[in-house]
Design a protein around this motif. Structure first.
Motif, PDB file in Angstrom:
ATOM      1  N   ALA A 119      47.230  56.234  77.036  1.00  0.00           N
ATOM      2  CA  ALA A 119      48.488  55.499  76.838  1.00  0.00           C
ATOM      3  C   ALA A 119      48.447  54.709  75.538  1.00  0.00           C
ATOM      4  CB  ALA A 119      48.734  54.578  78.022  1.00  0.00           C
ATOM      5  N   ALA A 120      47.309  54.079  75.249  1.00  0.00           N
ATOM      6  CA  ALA A 120      47.207  53.247  74.049  1.00  0.00           C
ATOM      7  C   ALA A 120      47.326  54.100  72.799  1.00  0.00           C
ATOM      8  CB  ALA A 120      45.881  52.489  74.050  1.00  0.00           C
ATOM      9  N   PHE A 121      46.623  55.235  72.768  1.00  0.00           N
ATOM     10  CA  PHE A 121      46.701  56.113  71.602  1.00  0.00           C
ATOM     11  C   PHE A 121      48.098  56.679  71.448  1.00  0.00           C
ATOM     12  CE2 PHE A 121      41.982  57.319  70.885  1.00  0.00           C
ATOM     13  CZ  PHE A 121      41.769  56.033  70.420  1.00  0.00           C
ATOM     14  N   SER A 122      48.737  56.941  72.598  1.00  0.00           N
ATOM     15  CA  SER A 122      50.089  57.470  72.526  1.00  0.00           C
ATOM     16  C   SER A 122      51.028  56.430  71.933  1.00  0.00           C
ATOM     17  CB  SER A 122      50.542  57.879  73.924  1.00  0.00           C
ATOM     18  OG  SER A 122      51.805  58.443  73.856  1.00  0.00           O
ATOM     19  N   LEU A 123      50.877  55.171  72.361  1.00  0.00           N
ATOM     20  CA  LEU A 123      51.722  54.105  71.816  1.00  0.00           C
ATOM     21  C   LEU A 123      51.505  53.973  70.315  1.00  0.00           C
ATOM     22  CD1 LEU A 123      53.628  51.812  73.026  1.00  0.00           C
ATOM     23  CD2 LEU A 123      51.789  50.296  72.400  1.00  0.00           C
ATOM     24  N   MET A 182      57.853  55.593  79.389  1.00  0.00           N
ATOM     25  CA  MET A 182      56.710  55.992  80.227  1.00  0.00           C
ATOM     26  C   MET A 182      55.440  55.274  79.820  1.00  0.00           C
ATOM     27  SD  MET A 182      57.561  59.972  79.997  1.00  0.00           S
ATOM     28  CE  MET A 182      59.152  60.589  80.522  1.00  0.00           C
ATOM     29  N   ILE A 183      55.194  55.228  78.506  1.00  0.00           N
ATOM     30  CA  ILE A 183      53.904  54.727  78.040  1.00  0.00           C
ATOM     31  C   ILE A 183      53.801  53.213  78.208  1.00  0.00           C
ATOM     32  CG2 ILE A 183      52.597  54.344  75.925  1.00  0.00           C
ATOM     33  CD1 ILE A 183      52.215  57.053  77.222  1.00  0.00           C
ATOM     34  N   LYS A 184      54.868  52.497  77.843  1.00  0.00           N
ATOM     35  CA  LYS A 184      54.768  51.053  77.908  1.00  0.00           C
ATOM     36  C   LYS A 184      54.627  50.577  79.345  1.00  0.00           C
ATOM     37  CE  LYS A 184      54.288  48.377  75.356  1.00  0.00           C
ATOM     38  NZ  LYS A 184      55.163  47.720  74.430  1.00  0.00           N
ATOM     39  N   SER A 185      55.341  51.229  80.271  1.00  0.00           N
ATOM     40  CA  SER A 185      55.195  50.779  81.649  1.00  0.00           C
ATOM     41  C   SER A 185      53.809  51.111  82.178  1.00  0.00           C
ATOM     42  CB  SER A 185      56.281  51.386  82.526  1.00  0.00           C
ATOM     43  OG  SER A 185      56.372  52.752  82.298  1.00  0.00           O
ATOM     44  N   SER A 186      53.228  52.263  81.759  1.00  0.00           N
ATOM     45  CA  SER A 186      51.883  52.547  82.260  1.00  0.00           C
ATOM     46  C   SER A 186      50.876  51.563  81.655  1.00  0.00           C
ATOM     47  CB  SER A 186      51.480  53.990  81.980  1.00  0.00           C
ATOM     48  OG  SER A 186      51.645  54.300  80.647  1.00  0.00           O
ATOM     49  N   LEU A 187      51.115  51.121  80.420  1.00  0.00           N
ATOM     50  CA  LEU A 187      50.210  50.112  79.849  1.00  0.00           C
ATOM     51  C   LEU A 187      50.303  48.801  80.621  1.00  0.00           C
ATOM     52  CD1 LEU A 187      50.611  50.653  76.024  1.00  0.00           C
ATOM     53  CD2 LEU A 187      48.556  50.926  77.357  1.00  0.00           C
ATOM     54  N   ILE A 221      50.387  55.062  87.442  1.00  0.00           N
ATOM     55  CA  ILE A 221      49.994  55.314  86.050  1.00  0.00           C
ATOM     56  C   ILE A 221      49.842  56.811  85.820  1.00  0.00           C
ATOM     57  CG2 ILE A 221      48.324  54.772  84.268  1.00  0.00           C
ATOM     58  CD1 ILE A 221      47.544  52.343  85.840  1.00  0.00           C
ATOM     59  N   ILE A 222      49.273  57.508  86.821  1.00  0.00           N
ATOM     60  CA  ILE A 222      49.077  58.955  86.657  1.00  0.00           C
ATOM     61  C   ILE A 222      50.425  59.648  86.491  1.00  0.00           C
ATOM     62  CG2 ILE A 222      48.336  61.051  87.829  1.00  0.00           C
ATOM     63  CD1 ILE A 222      46.042  59.476  88.994  1.00  0.00           C
ATOM     64  N   ILE A 223      51.433  59.258  87.311  1.00  0.00           N
ATOM     65  CA  ILE A 223      52.762  59.863  87.185  1.00  0.00           C
ATOM     66  C   ILE A 223      53.289  59.671  85.764  1.00  0.00           C
ATOM     67  CG2 ILE A 223      55.174  59.704  87.947  1.00  0.00           C
ATOM     68  CD1 ILE A 223      54.217  58.754  90.642  1.00  0.00           C
ATOM     69  N   LEU A 224      53.211  58.425  85.283  1.00  0.00           N
ATOM     70  CA  LEU A 224      53.837  58.114  83.992  1.00  0.00           C
ATOM     71  C   LEU A 224      53.106  58.767  82.825  1.00  0.00           C
ATOM     72  CD1 LEU A 224      54.610  54.414  84.797  1.00  0.00           C
ATOM     73  CD2 LEU A 224      56.297  56.160  84.328  1.00  0.00           C
TER      74      LEU A 224
END
Lengths: 493, 113
Positions: A378-382, A337-342, A452-455
């Motif tokens: 997303a960045a902090f999550s990664l 989820m996170i990498k694709s939203s990034l 991005i919101i979905i992911l």
């Protein structure tokens, strides 16, 4: 249990692609069908998951040819999770592709190709036959070859040429491996291979380990593990963002899934292979993230991060404990989820500034605070900061390592996480923070951010409901570590 | 028979490896074709090579038969290999047109803005 539900995730995208071909001129119908197909798969997967939870592993025999003879479709808990991810990613990517893909690419079958890619991916997750796995890989790769070169820009051609060559090489290697497995065990059904490997002559053990390592190389190329990752930073920055994000979301995970399946079902718990897997995983983690720090091209940086993050997932497989595998599955979900939203975020930044280099971006937050906030989450999550999903993924892996007293690997996880944070902050400071570049292109950011919101939303769900999700993935991990469940379901003992 | 096939497979893999290590994209493609042929031969060999036996078990003929599965497998592999190879050749040609060079290295020059 015979269950028709298990073939739907393969059939739906195939049918959608065929219908889309009939509407070759009408791109509106194609777009709508893409979203509908992803949504239908999502629904089918939820029902399939409920079925697997209540009735055990679900099996479908193609044309009713009984297990070791025909091709078997097998849905266990891990396969359900992976299918869910692919459906979710394709839903988000279809939403993004609606506004992102240019008219020319749309006219030349972007959407049917995307559906065929999805079909290959879902097939690879579901198949219970190793030769069929090869075929599904080829379906997926063929679609990805075309999607990667789609549009034939000069730099696209370069990236995809390298990609096709290395993958064709890996596919041949896969065939060598399959041939040897067939020669040794006399079967291609994965459950049957597992039985044959358990009962194998001690003399052939060395040969079997060698073959399993061949498969590891093949899957390592697809997932881009060190030292087989060089194609990836070249390939991912080139195609349209929606395609690159789909590749990052799920294509690399197909390799991780195959590694998990191979080393839990067919060749489980061999000391030598697990050591190799763990060493390769740590090398990927550190080398990938060091490569990322050196980059200033937004998408190339993210591609290097994929190399590093795949290391975490594979390390979980290398631990070969319920907690380690659970951590691996949780990490796959989070990362997909996170990498694709990034990647989608990078696409918007490229559109705004007309540039791919983060040194030439700046001050996006001033004009688009909401979109920048999504990137920051997303960045902090990664990077693995609490309270986001990446933190819990790493936490489970840390616990798993501590449980096995593998402290060197714990250190590697922490160092990898720290360096990830460093490179994410670099993007943030250069592209989003700071002085605004003189002018931005006119972009309706609002229409781009739905995917991005979905992911990001789903990854927040993953983080908030971490305990129930952890219980679910732990159940899947325990199922993986007890291959007799899979074998009995397929061979109907 | 199996010994002969083993030598041929080894020859194909050796030649293929030599070609893959070349810098010209077209030669790399040729090397990959040779690899594919070697893989197909290996699968045939793994089914156990028998001369003149039918691929079906006849009731009166006893149990000696040649394995039909490996033939089905390489048929699939050949078809897939054919498709991917022709795509690769077109890609090599297009890359040659776009970059005016057939070298794998020269492509590095293209900068991504």
């Amino acid at each position: 249990m015979i269950n028709n539900l298990a073939v739907y995730p393969i059939l739906i995208p195939l049918v959608a692609a065929i219908i889309q071909l009939f509407f070759a001129k009408n791109t509106f119908v194609q777009r709508v069908l893409s979203v509908v197909s992803s949504a239908l798969i999502l629904i089918a997967v939820v029902f399939l998951y409920i079925d697997v939870r209540t009735n055990g592993i679900q099996v479908y025999w193609m044309s009713d040819w009984v297990a070791p003879f025909g091709i078997t479709i097998v849905a266990d808990l891990l396969a359900c999770f992976m299918l869910f991810l692919s459906a979710l990613a394709s839903l988000a990517m279809s939403a993004y592709a609606m506004v992102d893909i240019d008219a020319n690419r749309e006219k030349y079958f972007h959407f049917p190709l995307f559906q065929l890619l999805l079909m290959g991916i879902n097939g690879a997750f579901l198949t219970g036959d190793i030769f069929n796995l090869f075929v599904m890989y080829e379906v997926m790769l063929m679609a990805s070859y075309v999607l990667l070169a789609h549009g034939s820009e000069a730099r696209q051609l370069r990236g995809s040429l390298h990609y096709v060559m290395i993958n064709l090489f890996a596919s041949t290697f896969f065939l060598f491996g399959i041939g040897l497995i067939y020669g040794i065990t006399g079967t291609l059904n994965m459950a049957d291979i597992a039985v044959a490997v358990q009962n194998a002559d001690p003399d052939t053990q060395g040969l079997l380990t060698a073959v399993s390592m061949m498969l590891f190389v093949v899957f390592g190329v697809k997932t881009a593990l060190v030292p087989l990752f060089f194609w990836m930073p070249d390939a991912y920055p080139q195609p349209p963002v929606a395609t690159a994000a789909m590749f990052a979301a799920i294509m690399t995970k197909v390799g991780v899934y195959s590694i998990t399946r191979t080393f839990t079902l067919m060749f489980p718990g061999d000391e030598f292979t697990l050591t190799v897997i763990k060493i390769v995983a740590v090398a990927s983690m550190l080398i990938g993230v060091l490569g990322a720090i050196a980059q200033t091209n937004f998408r190339r940086l993210l591609a290097f991060h994929s190399v590093s993050q795949v290391g975490f997932m594979v390390l979980g497989v290398g631990f070969f404990s319920p907690m380690g595998l659970a951590g691996s599955i949780y990490f796959v979900m989070h990362h997909s989820m996170i990498k694709s939203s990034l990647f989608l975020c990078s696409g918007i930044a490229e559109r705004l500034t007309g540039n791919r280099d983060i040194k030439k971006m700046g001050g996006i937050i001033e004009k688009h605070p909401f979109y920048s906030a999504l990137f920051l989450i997303a960045a902090f999550s990664l990077a693995g900061l609490p309270p986001f999903s990446g933190f819990f993924g790493k936490l489970i892996l840390l616990f798993a390592g501590a449980e096995l007293n593998e402290y060197i690997f714990l250190a590697a996880i922490l160092v990898g996480g720290f360096l990830t944070l460093f490179s994410m902050v670099k993007i943030w400071q250069m592209a989003y923070w700071g002085k605004r570049e003189p002018e931005f292109n006119k972009v309706k950011v609002g229409s781009f951010i739905w995917g991005i919101i979905i992911l990001v939303g789903m990854s927040m769900v993953l983080a908030i409901f971490v305990q129930p999700v952890y219980d679910m993935v732990l159940e899947a991990a325990e199922q993986l570590l007890d291959p007799s469940q899979y074998i009995n379901a397929v061979l109907r003992k | 028979m199996i010994g002969l096939l083993a030598i041929i497979i080894g020859f194909l893999v050796g030649t293929g490896t030599y070609l893959i290590l070349k810098k010209t994209a077209f030669k790399v493609a040729l090397g990959l074709v040779l690899y594919g042929q070697a893989a197909n031969l290996l699968i045939i060999t793994m089914g156990g090579v028998k001369l003149g036996e039918p691929p079906i078990i006849l009731r009166e003929a006893g149990i000696s038969y040649s394995d039909p599965l490996v033939q089905a497998l390489i048929l699939t592999a050949i078809v897939i290999g054919f498709g991917v190879t022709s795509y690769l050749l077109v890609l090599v040609y297009r890359a040659y047109q776009a970059h005016d060079s057939d070298s794998v290295d020269l492509f590095e020059e293209v900068d991504d803005k």
